[in-house]
Write an enzyme that holds these catalytic residues in place. Structure first.
Site, PDB file in Angstrom:
ATOM      1  N   LYS A 221     -41.170  -5.416   9.821  1.00  0.00           N
ATOM      2  CA  LYS A 221     -41.482  -6.563  10.664  1.00  0.00           C
ATOM      3  C   LYS A 221     -42.122  -6.144  11.989  1.00  0.00           C
ATOM      4  CE  LYS A 221     -38.263  -9.877   8.674  1.00  0.00           C
ATOM      5  NZ  LYS A 221     -37.090 -10.761   8.881  1.00  0.00           N
ATOM      6  N   ARG A 255     -31.907  -5.890   3.568  1.00  0.00           N
ATOM      7  CA  ARG A 255     -33.012  -6.391   2.727  1.00  0.00           C
ATOM      8  C   ARG A 255     -34.257  -5.585   3.075  1.00  0.00           C
ATOM      9  NH1 ARG A 255     -36.999 -10.286   3.346  1.00  0.00           N
ATOM     10  NH2 ARG A 255     -37.491 -11.555   1.485  1.00  0.00           N
TER      11      ARG A 255
END
Length: 275
Positions: A221, A255
């Site tokens: 991210k 995740r």
């Protein structure tokens, strides 16, 4: 609560689990969208399991900043086809969706968890998941994917995110959902600036104080790129570091895109604890 009910499985999260990201989307911030190619998705999932993943998270609608919704019929068809073919595997199947119709269809096809970035706020979402034994991941998001990164502000990001999650847990429990089915996700990157994301990571242990397990998803991210200066495809080391820090602060599930590297890092961490 280290044991959660996740559909066909009861998972002990005293040992953190690696959840592999399987994107059936046409677009993805990380460039790994498979455009609905279920065969390719199954191949990617098999490789992730060989590398040590213990859960799969399947999504057919992008939630990257600025993304738009996809047609319900398209998302539903892709998700259901994957679940029908992967259900025979002995692995929990999580479905990343905000749509109640997709939730219902995925669960009917045999999915074990619903991972909702909208925290089951859509009309009919709670009703779609209340019955049964599926795991439910409740995530915080400020705004919606299309606009969430347009100047998000908080007075106390940890307190505000915790209050939101508490309210959503209460709503689910009021509908008859057992606490042992619930997992919390503070929503890294969903309506947060870089400083908000790292404050949440630093204080992640606070989210476990109520006894519910925590899922952390930071893989590739922008929060990783912001401090490393790396483009999306070069964020492996930063992503693994973030996953390891999350586990050290109590996350029961991480995740990730890069399964093998994350699994290796967690093995070294666990060996150090066991020595």
């Amino acid at each position: 609560m280290s044991v959660i009910q996740c559909g066909r499985f009861r998972l002990d999260l005293a040992q953190p689990r690696v959840m592999a990201i399987i994107n059936l989307t046409d677009d993805s911030f990380s460039g790994d969208g498979l455009h609905g190619d279920v065969r390719a998705a199954l191949g990617r999932a098999e490789k992730a399991l060989e590398q040590g993943a213990e859960m799969l998270d399947i999504g057919a609608e992008s939630s990257r900043p600025g993304s738009d919704s996809v047609p319900e019929a398209q998302e539903l068809e892709r998700v259901v086809r994957f679940v029908e073919q992967a259900r025979a595997w002995n692995v929990p199947l999580s479905i990343d969706t905000v749509k109640p119709a997709v939730m219902r269809a995925a669960l009917a096809a045999g999915a074990d968890m619903i991972n909702d970035i909208n925290a089951f706020r859509a009309p009919g979402a709670i009703e779609a998941v209340a019955a049964g034994e599926s795991g439910l991941c409740v995530m915080h998001m400020k705004g919606e994917p299309r606009t969430m990164q347009q100047d998000p502000r908080y007075e106390d990001v940890v307190g505000e995110v915790m209050s939101f999650l508490d309210e959503r847990v209460a709503a689910l429990q009021a509908a008859g959902v057992a606490r042992e089915r619930l997992v919390l996700d503070p929503g890294f990157g969903f309506g947060k600036r870089t400083v908000h994301n790292y404050t949440l990571l630093r204080e992640l242990a606070r989210f476990t104080a109520g006894g519910l397990p925590v899922l952390a998803g930071m893989s590739r991210k922008s929060m990783i790129g912001a401090v490393t200066g790396r483009e999306v495809g070069e964020r492996l080391a930063g992503s693994v570091a973030a996953a390891l820090i999350a586990v050290q602060r109590g996350a029961g599930i991480v995740r990730v895109h890069d399964v093998a590297a994350t699994v290796d890092a967690l093995k070294v961490w666990q060996a150090t604890l066991d020595a």
